[in-house]
Design an enzyme around this catalytic site. Structure first.
Site, PDB file in Angstrom:
ATOM      1  CB  VAL A 295      -0.906  -0.050   1.166  1.00 18.83           C
ATOM      2  CG1 VAL A 295      -1.754   1.514   1.328  1.00 18.83           C
ATOM      3  CG2 VAL A 295      -1.749  -1.243   1.088  1.00 18.83           C
ATOM      4  N   PRO A 296       1.189   1.804  -1.230  1.00 21.16           N
ATOM      5  CG  PRO A 296       0.990   2.630  -3.365  1.00 21.16           C
ATOM      6  CD  PRO A 296       0.336   1.589  -2.363  1.00 21.16           C
ATOM      7  CB  CYS A 297       2.045   4.981   2.585  1.00 21.26           C
ATOM      8  SG  CYS A 297       3.143   4.238   3.581  1.00 21.26           S
ATOM      9  CG  HIS A 298       6.508   4.617  -1.708  1.00 20.52           C
ATOM     10  ND1 HIS A 298       6.078   3.517  -1.333  1.00 20.52           N
ATOM     11  CD2 HIS A 298       6.648   4.863  -2.868  1.00 20.52           C
ATOM     12  CE1 HIS A 298       5.683   2.682  -2.650  1.00 20.52           C
ATOM     13  NE2 HIS A 298       6.343   3.489  -3.598  1.00 20.52           N
ATOM     14  NE  ARG A 299       3.452   4.225  -5.946  1.00 22.54           N
ATOM     15  CZ  ARG A 299       2.881   3.146  -6.657  1.00 22.54           C
ATOM     16  NH1 ARG A 299       1.382   3.017  -6.653  1.00 22.54           N
ATOM     17  NH2 ARG A 299       3.502   2.145  -6.909  1.00 22.54           N
TER      18      ARG A 299
END
Length: 172
Positions: free
Chosen positions: A135-139
């Protein structure tokens, strides 16, 4: 008591990743540490029996290797959201729509879930993301283009965004 969780570690360019998997799918990813401590943390929760494995399931290892090699655009692993709230799941569902190589602000993500004043709530949900990378919270970044915090540190966030083709520094 829930079904058993299988815990293992996976080597990556950003350091070891600890992975927990249930019958439903991946339920926890953590940066750093060791699998024994990670397993003990999950045992302490008392939600499910936990077993330490020498390696992660093959499909998980392959997908992470492909991601870090720049070959995988989207993970197709099943996810188990047992360690999330309903609000987090709402945020994560919208976040999964943000394509590799793109970023979104906390405020924009709040608008996408129909709660335009919930940027701080979105930030809090992401700060407690039990499934980073998947779940790409780095985006998610600040509206001024700064990267903000990340559970594994801003350098890891920079690495992941660069791996995905985001040009840094970000200009809106």
């Amino acid at each position: 008591m829930s079904e058993e969780l299988l815990c293992s570690s996976l080597s990556s360019p950003v350091g070891p990743l600890m992975i927990a998997v249930s019958a439903e799918g991946v339920c926890r990813v953590a940066f750093g540490g060791d699998v024994t401590s990670f397993t003990a943390e999950l045992v302490a929760r008392g939600d499910s029996p936990v077993t330490e494995a020498s390696e992660p399931p093959v499909q998980i290892a392959i997908q992470f290797a492909d991601y870090f090699a720049g070959k995988r655009k989207r993970f197709t692993l099943s996810l188990d959201y047992r360690f999330t709230t309903s609000f987090q799941r709402l945020v994560f569902k919208a976040l999964l729509e943000v394509e590799r190589g793109r970023v979104v602000s906390y405020g924009e993500l709040a608008r996408r879930i129909g709660r335009p004043r919930a940027a701080r709530g979105v930030g809090s949900a992401l700060a407690h993301n039990p499934l980073p990378i998947l779940v790409p919270c780095h985006r998610v970044i600040h509206k001024d283009g700064t990267l903000a915090g990340y559970s594994a540190g801003v350098r890891v966030k920079e690495y992941l965004l660069t791996l995905e083709g985001v040009m840094l520094p970000i200009q809106w």
